[in-house]
Design an enzyme around this catalytic site. Structure first.
Site, short mmCIF file in Angstrom:
data_model
loop_
_atom_site.label_atom_id
_atom_site.label_comp_id
_atom_site.label_asym_id
_atom_site.label_seq_id
_atom_site.Cartn_x
_atom_site.Cartn_y
_atom_site.Cartn_z
N LYS A 72 0.84 -1.20 0.00
CA LYS A 72 0.00 0.00 0.00
C LYS A 72 0.87 1.24 0.00
O LYS A 72 1.93 1.28 0.62
CB LYS A 72 -0.91 0.00 1.23
CG LYS A 72 -2.04 -1.02 1.14
CD LYS A 72 -3.00 -0.87 2.33
CE LYS A 72 -4.18 -1.82 2.20
NZ LYS A 72 -5.10 -1.69 3.35
N ARG A 95 -3.38 -14.58 4.83
CA ARG A 95 -2.55 -13.50 5.40
C ARG A 95 -2.79 -13.39 6.90
O ARG A 95 -1.84 -13.25 7.69
CB ARG A 95 -2.87 -12.19 4.68
CG ARG A 95 -2.15 -10.95 5.23
CD ARG A 95 -2.38 -9.79 4.28
NE ARG A 95 -2.20 -8.50 4.90
CZ ARG A 95 -1.04 -7.85 5.00
NH1 ARG A 95 0.07 -8.41 4.53
NH2 ARG A 95 -0.96 -6.66 5.55
N HIS A 119 2.38 -2.98 7.84
CA HIS A 119 1.46 -2.05 8.49
C HIS A 119 2.19 -0.77 8.86
O HIS A 119 3.25 -0.83 9.49
CB HIS A 119 0.87 -2.67 9.76
CG HIS A 119 -0.14 -3.74 9.49
ND1 HIS A 119 -0.50 -4.68 10.44
CD2 HIS A 119 -0.87 -4.03 8.38
CE1 HIS A 119 -1.41 -5.48 9.91
NE2 HIS A 119 -1.65 -5.12 8.68
N TYR A 137 -4.15 -8.84 16.10
CA TYR A 137 -3.78 -10.26 16.15
C TYR A 137 -3.45 -10.71 17.57
O TYR A 137 -3.42 -11.91 17.83
CB TYR A 137 -2.60 -10.54 15.21
CG TYR A 137 -2.96 -10.27 13.77
CD1 TYR A 137 -3.79 -11.14 13.08
CD2 TYR A 137 -2.51 -9.13 13.12
CE1 TYR A 137 -4.16 -10.89 11.76
CE2 TYR A 137 -2.87 -8.87 11.81
CZ TYR A 137 -3.69 -9.75 11.13
OH TYR A 137 -4.06 -9.49 9.84
#
Length: 315
Positions: A173, A245, A268, A277
């Site tokens: 991204k 993922r 991230h 998570y």
């Protein structure tokens, strides 16, 4: 749509793509949210961006909620509006940002679904003969091995993989590049696919994963192939790329406990995104606690010198 609303919106689209160099998908998301806001403004007879007040934005949020949007989706809409008004302020087309202090309603935190290790082993421990299934296995091994996003997997080119070095270079991204490790199982599956790939590719197609016609495999096709793969292998839940993922992230965190490393591997920007998570496997953490903490161990009935001394003292 009134021209006073549409023209600044078109200018904003140019700003996102040309000045900010956002991806076409990111630009599409901003504009989709803003076109929806425009349609609502028109329905309530507001035809100037400068005329929008914070009260109007609150009414819009209430309308989105009434239409069934959750807190996360509404927060995204508000983010798009805030970003657009930053642009309008810069261009002198607005005097303030009416969405600045508006917050979306809270919604329950939705944890990502993961597959357990045994299920993934059953899913991937196969030896297909069909070349397309050889390709599929290579894709799914690589996605789980390196925690790739669907877009990152679909966008892979031949030169991105260094199988000898066990690395893959991906563009994530925000066009941010990162280098990730590739496990031995994934490397072996990719090598096998590369021997089959020539059957489908004619010319200089750079894509690592190609369709039966020889072109780059689309994201939608990857999703469909994984769902099919899960059904064929008897998975007890619907398989999708994000699950691989998420499973990668959860299993890595469970084994290592290194949140910062998992953040880097996932790409991230904010560690808060990765922290979701930490909520996925509390039972595992509880077992580790029971096995490791000196006072927790006493609950399991294990005898210790302290507990024996304590019993004697109480008698």
């Amino acid at each position: 749509m009134p021209e006073a609303l549409s023209v600044p919106l078109a200018d904003f689209a140019t700003h996102l793509s040309s000045e900010k160099r956002h991806s076409p998908r990111t630009c599409e998301h901003y504009l989709r949210d803003l076109h929806r806001f425009c349609a609502w403004l028109t329905s309530v007879d507001i035809d100037q961006w400068a005329a929008v007040t914070s009260h109007d934005v609150r009414r819009y949020v209430a309308n989105l909620s009434k239409e069934g949007l959750g807190g996360r989706s509404i927060a995204r809409h508000l983010s798009s509006i805030r970003r657009f008004y930053q642009f309008l302020l810069r261009e002198g087309l607005a005097k303030d940002n009416p969405a600045l202090d508006i917050r979306a309603p809270k919604s329950g935190r939705r944890l990502p679904k993961v597959a357990d290790v045994d299920q993934l082993n059953r899913l991937l421990e196969v030896n297909p003969d069909d070349p397309l299934e050889v390709r599929d296995l290579a894709m799914f091994e690589l996605m789980y091995s390196s925690g790739l996003r669907l877009s990152e997997l679909a966008g892979l080119n031949l030169g991105a993989l260094d199988l000898a070095g066990g690395e893959v270079k991906v563009l994530g991204k925000g066009s941010k590049e990162r280098v990730l490790p590739v496990g031995a199982k994934a490397a072996a599956a990719v090598r096998r696919w590369l021997k089959c790939r020539a059957e489908f590719v004619a010319g200089s197609e750079p894509a690592m994963f190609v369709s039966q016609r020889g072109g780059r495999l689309s994201q939608r096709s990857i999703q469909a192939r994984l769902a099919r793969w899960g059904r064929l292998q008897g998975a007890d839940q619907r398989m999708h790329p994000h699950m691989l993922r998420h499973s990668f992230a959860s299993h890595m965190l469970e084994s290592s406990g290194d949140l910062r490393a998992v953040q880097e591997l996932l790409g991230h920007a904010d560690i808060a995104t990765t922290q979701v998570y930490t909520h996925l496997d509390f039972q595992h953490l509880a077992r580790v606690y029971d096995q490791s903490h000196p006072r927790a161990r006493r609950r399991s009935g294990a005898s210790t010198p302290d507990s024996a001394g304590s019993d004697s003292a109480s008698q």
